[in-house]
Design a protein around this motif. Structure first.
Motif, short mmCIF file in Angstrom:
data_model
loop_
_atom_site.label_atom_id
_atom_site.label_comp_id
_atom_site.label_asym_id
_atom_site.label_seq_id
_atom_site.Cartn_x
_atom_site.Cartn_y
_atom_site.Cartn_z
N TRP A 132 4.36 38.65 -16.13
CA TRP A 132 2.90 38.56 -16.21
C TRP A 132 2.46 37.42 -17.12
O TRP A 132 1.30 36.96 -17.03
N LEU A 133 3.33 36.93 -17.99
CA LEU A 133 2.93 35.94 -18.99
C LEU A 133 2.26 34.70 -18.41
O LEU A 133 1.18 34.32 -18.88
N PRO A 134 2.83 34.03 -17.40
CA PRO A 134 2.15 32.83 -16.88
C PRO A 134 0.77 33.13 -16.30
O PRO A 134 -0.18 32.38 -16.52
N ILE A 135 0.65 34.25 -15.56
CA ILE A 135 -0.63 34.62 -14.96
C ILE A 135 -1.63 34.98 -16.05
O ILE A 135 -2.77 34.51 -16.05
N GLY A 136 -1.20 35.82 -16.98
CA GLY A 136 -2.08 36.23 -18.07
C GLY A 136 -2.52 35.06 -18.93
O GLY A 136 -3.67 35.02 -19.39
N ALA A 137 -1.62 34.10 -19.15
CA ALA A 137 -1.96 32.93 -19.97
C ALA A 137 -3.04 32.09 -19.30
O ALA A 137 -3.99 31.63 -19.95
N ILE A 138 -2.91 31.87 -17.99
CA ILE A 138 -3.91 31.09 -17.26
C ILE A 138 -5.27 31.78 -17.31
O ILE A 138 -6.30 31.14 -17.56
N LEU A 139 -5.28 33.10 -17.10
CA LEU A 139 -6.54 33.85 -17.17
C LEU A 139 -7.17 33.73 -18.55
O LEU A 139 -8.39 33.54 -18.67
N LEU A 140 -6.35 33.83 -19.59
CA LEU A 140 -6.86 33.78 -20.96
C LEU A 140 -7.53 32.44 -21.25
O LEU A 140 -8.62 32.39 -21.82
N VAL A 141 -6.86 31.37 -20.85
CA VAL A 141 -7.41 30.03 -21.11
C VAL A 141 -8.72 29.83 -20.34
O VAL A 141 -9.71 29.34 -20.89
N ILE A 142 -8.74 30.23 -19.07
CA ILE A 142 -9.95 30.06 -18.26
C ILE A 142 -11.13 30.85 -18.84
O ILE A 142 -12.24 30.33 -18.98
N ILE A 143 -10.88 32.11 -19.19
CA ILE A 143 -11.96 32.95 -19.73
C ILE A 143 -12.49 32.37 -21.04
O ILE A 143 -13.70 32.33 -21.27
#
Length: 443
Positions: A132-143
């Protein structure tokens, strides 16, 4: 024959059902927000007031001011909108689930670094969580980029203009560290380090499956030690950035470890629940009640450890009674939407698991753990809600359909990625050098 997990339609159907329920909750929440108008004074209801003690009036005033989304003077008054609740909930869930993934890799790394043998049959569960780390990281940066002004009061430029009513000298003093470009750079650095170390650990584990040999185990120990050190540092500093800076005047030197403890025990509960469910469905044949007992002890012990940090942070701030510190708890104890949740938080995350998992039998049987582990996961989701919502939403907080909807949608997405990757590789490492020891594990 190598044991593999089958992510079948029978497993996918209930997950899809939960995701649909989450989407329906979001639709209801959005509709209520739109029909309710969604705009009113953020301070109009449930605004906490600080009772200032002698000698601390000026500090108390600063602390009180830090918890507004605006300085009332100067025309920068901001009204509350239901879309702000959406952004706060997105941030809450993004941080929560990213931390669980990182905690899963931490468990994997701790077992290697400690040369633990008992956990060999369950090691692929925490490893799969890391996907989940790559997906979660992208979401975090975008938000963070899209919603930064709504999430973080300190991102408003008018706070740093000297000579204006809105000028905030405390935040101006923190600007070298607490500025948005540097914030994003740190965020990318943290998650990049976690992701790189995860893929190195995963690559080494899969090479061990294919080739065998102790060299992969020794390399895994070195990589694990490096990840533990990296996460110990960046996990703390990430919690300062992503959570503590929501209340930018307030600070706690214990906060980073408190956040890591909450991530950690949630990750342990997820691992324990996954092992129990897989075992009940005919997988993990090498796992016995002794392995499950150890996982139950982890959940029990670190629920106590989390409470120790929670109480230590609360007690030191409470008896010192310094307004710029106590404002954090005043906001959560004197504000209507949060006060019940404050006490539910300690009840579900400490009192319940402490008494429910106290006996030996409770930690060895799936029935008890299937109750305790979901409760701990939901409880720490609530813990993170109390870290995020009061500083952003002020008196407009309280759990809504939007919060529950995002919890279900993020949760299903996390589990889907977890199970998809769990099915791609052997469920139990066939060439792990400690596997024979694990088969005879007894406590």
């Amino acid at each position: 024959m190598t044991e593999k997990f089958d992510f079948s339609a029978a497993v996918k159907k209930p997950l899809i059902g939960v995701a649909i329920a989450g989407i329906l909750f979001l639709i209801i929440g959005f509709a209520m927000g739109i029909m309710g108008g969604g705009h009113h004074d953020a301070h109009a209801d449930h605004a906490p007031k600080v009772e200032q003690t002698a000698g601390h009036d000026a500090h108390g005033a600063h602390a009180d001011a830090s918890h507004g989304d605006e300085h009332a003077a100067g025309g920068h008054h901001e009204e509350f909108s239901w879309t702000k609740r959406v952004k706060a909930s997105l941030w809450h869930n993004a941080v929560f689930f990213l931390g669980i993934a990182a905690a899963g890799i931490l468990f994997f790394a701790v077992q290697y670094a400690a040369q633990a043998g008992w956990s060999a049959p369950v090691q692929r569960i925490p490893l799969a969580m890391g996907n989940w780390l790559p997906i979660g990281a992208i979401l975090l940066v975008i938000i963070s980029v899209v919603a930064n002004h709504d999430l973080f009061h300190w991102t408003h430029e008018y706070l740093y203009v000297k000579g204006t009513p809105e000028y905030d000298p405390i935040l101006d003093g923190k600007k070298v560290f607490l500025n948005f470009p540097f914030f994003v750079v740190r965020m990318v650095l943290y998650v990049a380090l976690w992701i790189v170390m995860f893929f190195q650990l995963k690559k080494n584990a899969l090479a061990e499956d294919a080739n065998g040999g102790d060299q992969y185990w020794f390399k895994g120990r070195k990589l694990s030690a490096i990840y533990i050190i990296i996460f110990a540092v960046t996990g703390v500093t990430a919690s300062w950035d992503w959570l503590m800076s929501i209340d930018p005047h307030w600070f706690s030197t214990l906060y980073g470890w408190y956040v890591i403890a909450s991530w950690w025990v949630t990750g342990l509960a997820f691992i324990c629940m996954s092992v129990v469910l897989l075992k009940e469905n005919g997988y993990l044949k090498e796992v016995n009640s002794n392995h499950i007992h150890d996982l139950g002890k982890y959940v029990f012990a670190f629920s106590v450890f989390w409470c120790y940090l929670w109480f230590s942070q609360f007690l030191l701030i409470y008896y010192a009674n310094i307004p710029e510190e106590t404002i954090y708890y005043v906001q959560r104890l004197q504000s209507g939407p949060y006060k019940p949740l404050f006490f539910i938080n300690i009840a579900i995350n400490f009192i319940f698991p402490f008494f429910f998992l106290m006996t030996r039998d409770a930690k060895r049987h799936g029935l008890f753990l299937k109750i305790a582990c979901p409760a701990v996961i939901a409880g720490h989701w609530l813990d993170f809600y109390l870290m995020v919502a009061p500083g952003i939403l002020k008196g407009n907080g309280g759990l809504t359909f939007i919060d529950l909807g995002f919890f279900l949608v993020f949760g299903v997405a996390f589990i889907w990625v977890f199970l998809t990757n769990l099915a791609k590789h052997p469920l139990v490492a066939p060439n792990h050098p400690m596997m024979e020891e694990a088969k005879h594990h007894h406590i």
